[in-house]
Design a protein around this motif. Structure first.
Motif, PDB file in Angstrom:
ATOM      1  N   LEU A  14      24.232  39.181  54.240  1.00 34.75           N
ATOM      2  CA  LEU A  14      23.331  38.447  53.347  1.00 34.75           C
ATOM      3  C   LEU A  14      21.848  38.722  53.524  1.00 34.75           C
ATOM      4  N   PHE A  15      21.415  39.003  54.733  1.00 39.71           N
ATOM      5  CA  PHE A  15      19.974  39.017  54.991  1.00 39.71           C
ATOM      6  C   PHE A  15      19.404  40.392  55.304  1.00 39.71           C
ATOM      7  N   SER A  16      20.183  41.431  55.108  1.00 38.39           N
ATOM      8  CA  SER A  16      19.721  42.809  55.320  1.00 38.39           C
ATOM      9  C   SER A  16      19.965  43.593  54.042  1.00 38.39           C
ATOM     10  N   PRO A  17      19.029  43.521  53.088  1.00 38.38           N
ATOM     11  CA  PRO A  17      19.256  44.123  51.775  1.00 38.38           C
ATOM     12  C   PRO A  17      19.558  45.619  51.824  1.00 38.38           C
ATOM     13  N   GLY A  18      19.130  46.312  52.863  1.00 39.28           N
ATOM     14  CA  GLY A  18      19.395  47.746  52.969  1.00 39.28           C
ATOM     15  C   GLY A  18      20.799  48.091  53.418  1.00 39.28           C
ATOM     16  N   SER A  60      16.335  35.204  50.528  1.00 36.19           N
ATOM     17  CA  SER A  60      16.294  35.459  51.968  1.00 36.19           C
ATOM     18  C   SER A  60      16.964  34.292  52.687  1.00 36.19           C
ATOM     19  N   GLY A  61      16.993  34.389  53.993  1.00 32.53           N
ATOM     20  CA  GLY A  61      17.566  33.294  54.770  1.00 32.53           C
ATOM     21  C   GLY A  61      17.691  33.662  56.229  1.00 32.53           C
ATOM     22  N   HIS A  62      18.262  32.734  56.979  1.00 34.14           N
ATOM     23  CA  HIS A  62      18.538  33.008  58.389  1.00 34.14           C
ATOM     24  C   HIS A  62      19.680  32.117  58.875  1.00 34.14           C
ATOM     25  N   ILE A  63      20.255  32.535  59.988  1.00 34.61           N
ATOM     26  CA  ILE A  63      21.352  31.809  60.609  1.00 34.61           C
ATOM     27  C   ILE A  63      20.919  31.378  62.006  1.00 34.61           C
ATOM     28  N   GLU A  64      21.297  30.169  62.368  1.00 36.09           N
ATOM     29  CA  GLU A  64      21.041  29.659  63.714  1.00 36.09           C
ATOM     30  C   GLU A  64      22.388  29.238  64.303  1.00 36.09           C
ATOM     31  N   ALA A  76      34.976  30.810  68.158  1.00 34.25           N
ATOM     32  CA  ALA A  76      34.599  29.574  67.474  1.00 34.25           C
ATOM     33  C   ALA A  76      33.093  29.409  67.567  1.00 34.25           C
ATOM     34  N   ASP A  77      32.536  28.797  66.542  1.00 39.69           N
ATOM     35  CA  ASP A  77      31.115  28.505  66.600  1.00 39.69           C
ATOM     36  C   ASP A  77      30.758  27.370  65.658  1.00 39.69           C
ATOM     37  N   ARG A  78      29.542  26.890  65.848  1.00 42.30           N
ATOM     38  CA  ARG A  78      28.908  25.939  64.928  1.00 42.30           C
ATOM     39  C   ARG A  78      27.553  26.535  64.637  1.00 42.30           C
ATOM     40  N   HIS A  79      27.274  26.762  63.350  1.00 42.63           N
ATOM     41  CA  HIS A  79      26.011  27.380  62.982  1.00 42.63           C
ATOM     42  C   HIS A  79      25.448  26.743  61.719  1.00 42.63           C
ATOM     43  N   THR A  80      24.152  26.957  61.520  1.00 39.27           N
ATOM     44  CA  THR A  80      23.477  26.498  60.317  1.00 39.27           C
ATOM     45  C   THR A  80      22.908  27.714  59.595  1.00 39.27           C
ATOM     46  N   VAL A  81      23.156  27.765  58.284  1.00 37.30           N
ATOM     47  CA  VAL A  81      22.608  28.828  57.452  1.00 37.30           C
ATOM     48  C   VAL A  81      21.562  28.211  56.532  1.00 37.30           C
ATOM     49  N   THR A  82      20.367  28.762  56.573  1.00 37.55           N
ATOM     50  CA  THR A  82      19.283  28.336  55.698  1.00 37.55           C
ATOM     51  C   THR A  82      19.070  29.432  54.662  1.00 37.55           C
ATOM     52  N   LEU A  83      19.105  29.059  53.387  1.00 34.51           N
ATOM     53  CA  LEU A  83      18.970  30.016  52.298  1.00 34.51           C
ATOM     54  C   LEU A  83      17.766  29.682  51.437  1.00 34.51           C
ATOM     55  N   HIS A  85      16.652  30.365  47.858  1.00 31.66           N
ATOM     56  CA  HIS A  85      17.269  30.796  46.603  1.00 31.66           C
ATOM     57  C   HIS A  85      16.233  31.451  45.694  1.00 31.66           C
ATOM     58  N   ARG A  86      16.710  32.311  44.811  1.00 29.69           N
ATOM     59  CA  ARG A  86      15.824  33.006  43.873  1.00 29.69           C
ATOM     60  C   ARG A  86      15.097  32.041  42.946  1.00 29.69           C
ATOM     61  N   ASP A  87      15.668  30.861  42.695  1.00 32.43           N
ATOM     62  CA  ASP A  87      15.009  29.881  41.820  1.00 32.43           C
ATOM     63  C   ASP A  87      13.951  29.063  42.555  1.00 32.43           C
ATOM     64  N   GLY A  88      13.749  29.335  43.863  1.00 32.03           N
ATOM     65  CA  GLY A  88      12.683  28.694  44.614  1.00 32.03           C
ATOM     66  C   GLY A  88      13.094  27.574  45.547  1.00 32.03           C
ATOM     67  N   HIS A  89      14.297  27.038  45.415  1.00 31.72           N
ATOM     68  CA  HIS A  89      14.689  25.949  46.319  1.00 31.72           C
ATOM     69  C   HIS A  89      15.335  26.502  47.584  1.00 31.72           C
ATOM     70  N   THR A  90      15.438  25.642  48.580  1.00 36.56           N
ATOM     71  CA  THR A  90      16.021  25.996  49.871  1.00 36.56           C
ATOM     72  C   THR A  90      17.216  25.093  50.134  1.00 36.56           C
ATOM     73  N   SER A  91      18.244  25.667  50.756  1.00 39.07           N
ATOM     74  CA  SER A  91      19.395  24.858  51.178  1.00 39.07           C
ATOM     75  C   SER A  91      19.720  25.166  52.633  1.00 39.07           C
ATOM     76  N   ARG A  92      20.296  24.162  53.301  1.00 34.27           N
ATOM     77  CA  ARG A  92      20.759  24.334  54.686  1.00 34.27           C
ATOM     78  C   ARG A  92      22.189  23.817  54.751  1.00 34.27           C
ATOM     79  N   THR A  93      23.065  24.622  55.312  1.00 36.60           N
ATOM     80  CA  THR A  93      24.472  24.265  55.439  1.00 36.60           C
ATOM     81  C   THR A  93      24.905  24.452  56.879  1.00 36.60           C
ATOM     82  N   GLU A  94      25.548  23.431  57.431  1.00 43.74           N
ATOM     83  CA  GLU A  94      26.131  23.531  58.770  1.00 43.74           C
ATOM     84  C   GLU A  94      27.581  23.956  58.607  1.00 43.74           C
ATOM     85  N   VAL A  95      28.027  24.872  59.471  1.00 42.99           N
ATOM     86  CA  VAL A  95      29.363  25.438  59.373  1.00 42.99           C
ATOM     87  C   VAL A  95      30.073  25.312  60.717  1.00 42.99           C
ATOM     88  N   TYR A  96      31.316  24.854  60.654  1.00 42.98           N
ATOM     89  CA  TYR A  96      32.194  24.772  61.821  1.00 42.98           C
ATOM     90  C   TYR A  96      33.267  25.823  61.606  1.00 42.98           C
TER      91      TYR A  96
END
Length: 130
Positions: A14-18, A60-64, A76-83, A85-96
């Motif tokens: 997702l975060f390495s366009p090349g 763009s975004g990043h993962i923690e 196994a992990d628990r992580h948060t993805v921050t995105l 968006h192209r429309d200008g808003h930001t979202s954060r999702t926690e993933v188990y």
């Protein structure tokens, strides 16, 4: 081959366009890869469609990674993805996430549950969008 982890996989996907999507998939996921997100199963082809759609929606975004555990071929992990968006808003999702790795270190199966922390109502379905 070095064993994959979720941060490297998400960064390549997702975060390495090349990085070409097919290359990223081959690097981190087996040909018979399966994923269950919030109870819905996808095969690798469906997962590739999902990532293609996400790439079209985010700027763009990043993962923690908060917690990460390996035990042989189990991961196994628990992580948060921050995105951003192209429309200008930001979202954060926690993933188990619970996964099984293939002997070569790539993800063979992932089962995950997501929890939207911030964002718009439609962002709750980002884990399943195609």
């Amino acid at each position: 081959m070095t064993s994959s982890d979720i941060a490297r996989a998400i960064n390549d996907l997702l975060f390495s366009p090349g990085v070409d999507l097919a290359e990223a998939l081959d690097r981190h996921f087996t040909p018979d890869y399966r994923q269950r997100t919030n109870g819905v199963w996808s095969d690798r082809t469906s997962f590739a469609r999902h990532i293609t759609r996400l790439r079209s929606l985010i700027r763009s975004g990043h993962i923690e990674v908060h917690d990460e555990l390996r035990d042989g071929l189990r991961y196994a992990d628990r992580h948060t993805v921050t995105l951003s968006h192209r429309d200008g808003h930001t979202s954060r999702t926690e993933v188990y996430l619970f996964a099984e790795l293939a002997p070569d270190g790539r993800f063979q199966r992932v089962e995950e549950t997501t929890l939207l922390i911030t964002g718009q109502l439609d962002d709750e379905n980002l884990g399943l969008i195609k």
